[in-house]
Design an enzyme around this catalytic site. Structure first.
Site, mmCIF file in Angstrom:
data_model
loop_
_atom_site.group_PDB
_atom_site.id
_atom_site.type_symbol
_atom_site.label_atom_id
_atom_site.label_comp_id
_atom_site.label_asym_id
_atom_site.label_seq_id
_atom_site.Cartn_x
_atom_site.Cartn_y
_atom_site.Cartn_z
ATOM 1 N N PHE A 239 0.827 -1.197 0.000
ATOM 2 C CA PHE A 239 0.000 0.000 0.000
ATOM 3 C C PHE A 239 0.863 1.249 0.000
ATOM 4 O O PHE A 239 1.914 1.301 0.659
ATOM 5 C CB PHE A 239 -0.889 0.056 1.255
ATOM 6 C CG PHE A 239 -1.955 -0.988 1.318
ATOM 7 C CD1 PHE A 239 -3.197 -0.773 0.736
ATOM 8 C CD2 PHE A 239 -1.729 -2.195 1.981
ATOM 9 C CE1 PHE A 239 -4.196 -1.741 0.809
ATOM 10 C CE2 PHE A 239 -2.723 -3.169 2.060
ATOM 11 C CZ PHE A 239 -3.953 -2.940 1.471
ATOM 12 N N ASP A 240 0.408 2.265 -0.709
ATOM 13 C CA ASP A 240 0.850 3.618 -0.433
ATOM 14 C C ASP A 240 0.247 3.993 0.922
ATOM 15 O O ASP A 240 -0.693 3.342 1.390
ATOM 16 C CB ASP A 240 0.365 4.546 -1.548
ATOM 17 C CG ASP A 240 0.654 5.998 -1.257
ATOM 18 O OD1 ASP A 240 1.806 6.324 -0.942
ATOM 19 O OD2 ASP A 240 -0.287 6.810 -1.346
#
Length: 224
Positions: free
Chosen positions: A8-9
């Site tokens: 994930f960002d």
């Protein structure tokens, strides 16, 4: 589920990043009322610096120092002191995006989770502790530490080493920024999912494997 790793960002993918509210809180601690107009002027400096940082033209320290130089001079403190105060304020106001905690809870016992962020180390560590997520992520890759920012393939190669080189077809990158997150994942040869909350048209040359409008939609996709 075909994926063994989901990356994930951080900002605006899992966590809200309201820079205006963070700056307001930070400046209030210095006894200064920070206005929308001042925020607009700040962003005129800040946004191009982030583009230069992602393009490898400046370092993270240069970004931090340049964006706060006028305020540091006014307050008679160093740019690093004011940058740390800002990151502390951002950690204090941090909240999950809708569906983020539910998504992480549904995945954490089934796949390995990681974060790849162009954000700064100081914020990530404080925030993960504050949100009770220190044990949730098996990999935390921060561009400031690696010295390379998304979308450069090098930060993903570094991540893959930390992840013991899983098969790339078993890795999914999720992010809200089509250029740093999706193009970065494409450059690295892994599947990508664009969190496109605003329904923005796809930029030319960027082709995510999936596109969702909410994290609840991603949760359903990964559980089907």
């Amino acid at each position: 589920m075909q994926y063994k790793w989901i990356l994930f960002d951080a900002d605006e993918t899992l966590f809200h990043f309201d820079a205006y509210q963070g700056l307001k809180l930070m400046f209030s601690r210095f006894g200064i009322t920070f206005s929308k107009q001042q925020f607009t002027e700040y962003q005129k400096v800040n946004k191009p610096l982030w583009v230069d940082y992602q393009d490898g033209k400046i370092t993270s320290k240069e970004l931090q120092n340049i964006r706060f130089q006028p305020w540091a001079e006014q307050l008679c403190i160093t740019t690093q002191e004011i940058n740390s105060a800002f990151l502390s304020a951002m950690a204090d106001i941090c909240t999950f995006l809708p569906g983020a905690l539910e998504l992480l809870n549904s995945l954490k016992d089934r796949v390995k989770l990681g974060i790849i962020t162009n954000g700064f180390t100081e914020l990530q560590n404080i925030r993960l502790e504050k949100m009770g997520l220190l044990d949730t992520f098996s990999a935390l890759i921060i561009s400031e530490q690696v010295g390379i920012a998304k979308p450069h393939k090098g930060i993903f190669d570094f991540a893959f080493t930390q992840m013991d080189h899983p098969n790339k077809h078993e890795i999914l990158m999720v992010g809200d920024n089509p250029h740093s997150d999706i193009l970065g994942g494409m450059n690295a040869g892994i599947h990508t999912c664009w969190l496109n909350v605003q329904g923005t048209p796809l930029p030319e040359g960027i082709d995510p494997s999936y596109q969702v409008a909410t994290l609840d939609e991603l949760n359903a996709l990964l559980n089907c």
